[in-house]
Structure formats: C-alpha cells, structure tokens
Design a protein around this motif. Structure first.
Motif, short mmCIF file in Angstrom:
data_model
loop_
_atom_site.label_atom_id
_atom_site.label_comp_id
_atom_site.label_asym_id
_atom_site.label_seq_id
_atom_site.Cartn_x
_atom_site.Cartn_y
_atom_site.Cartn_z
N CYS A 200 -8.50 1.30 17.71
CA CYS A 200 -9.89 1.53 17.17
C CYS A 200 -10.36 0.37 15.66
N GLY A 201 -9.39 -0.13 15.22
CA GLY A 201 -9.55 -0.83 13.99
C GLY A 201 -10.30 -2.27 14.81
N ILE A 202 -9.60 -2.87 15.87
CA ILE A 202 -10.18 -3.83 16.65
C ILE A 202 -11.42 -3.67 17.10
N CYS A 203 -11.51 -2.63 17.64
CA CYS A 203 -12.83 -2.30 18.32
C CYS A 203 -13.97 -2.41 17.04
N CYS A 204 -13.76 -1.49 16.25
CA CYS A 204 -14.57 -1.34 14.97
C CYS A 204 -14.90 -2.90 14.32
N GLU A 205 -14.09 -3.64 14.28
CA GLU A 205 -14.00 -5.08 13.86
C GLU A 205 -15.18 -5.78 14.41
N ASP A 206 -15.04 -5.64 15.84
CA ASP A 206 -15.74 -6.50 16.85
C ASP A 206 -17.26 -5.70 16.97
N CYS A 207 -17.16 -4.65 17.05
CA CYS A 207 -18.30 -3.92 17.44
C CYS A 207 -19.22 -3.47 15.99
#
Length: 87
Positions: free
Chosen positions: A50-57
């Motif tokens: 979730c953290g990876i996706c949140c940083e990207d999106c």
C-alpha cells in the motif's frame, strides 16, 4: 552580491518546500494505508505494498477492501505475474 543572495534564498526556500511536501505525503500515505490495511490478514505485507502504491499514485481508495475505482492508478498497478499489486 544581492542577486546571488536572492538566488540562494530562493533555492533554499524551494528545497525546504519540496522536503515539507515529501514529509506531508509520507504522513498521508501512512494514515491512509493504516486505515486500508486495518483488517488485513498479513498486515505487514499490506502496509508495504500500500505504501509503495500510495507513493506512486498519491492516493489510496477508502475502506479496507474494494473501492479501487476511486484511484485508477492504484487499481491498475500490476505485479510481475500480472495480478493486482496494490491491496
């Protein structure tokens, strides 16, 4: 001397603002991902992805499951096997 000082001041303000924005984004992602992963069976893995996706999106769907249409970038991210990457 004054133009050099003004340029350095502007540069310092710009760097400070970008650092502040990154710090605020981390707090946003942490809060949103904690909410998203609250009921996950494997919470550590959920928080990581979730953290990876949140940083990207720069967004996380509401709730603990589903609602991925709220954030198309988050919804459309795929893992190496072609499955959904974001929890």
């Amino acid at each position: 001397m004054k133009p050099v000082f003004a340029a350095l001041l502007c540069l310092a303000l710009l760097l400070n603002f970008s650092f502040l924005q990154t710090t605020m984004a981390d707090g946003f992602c942490d809060t949103k991902c904690n909410q998203r992963c609250a009921k996950a069976g494997r919470q550590d893995r959920c928080l990581k992805y979730c953290g990876i996706c949140c940083e990207d999106c720069r967004c996380v769907p509401s709730g603990t499951y589903g609602n991925k249409d709220e954030c198309p970038c988050y919804r459309d991210k795929k893992n190496s096997k072609g499955g959904p990457k974001c929890p």
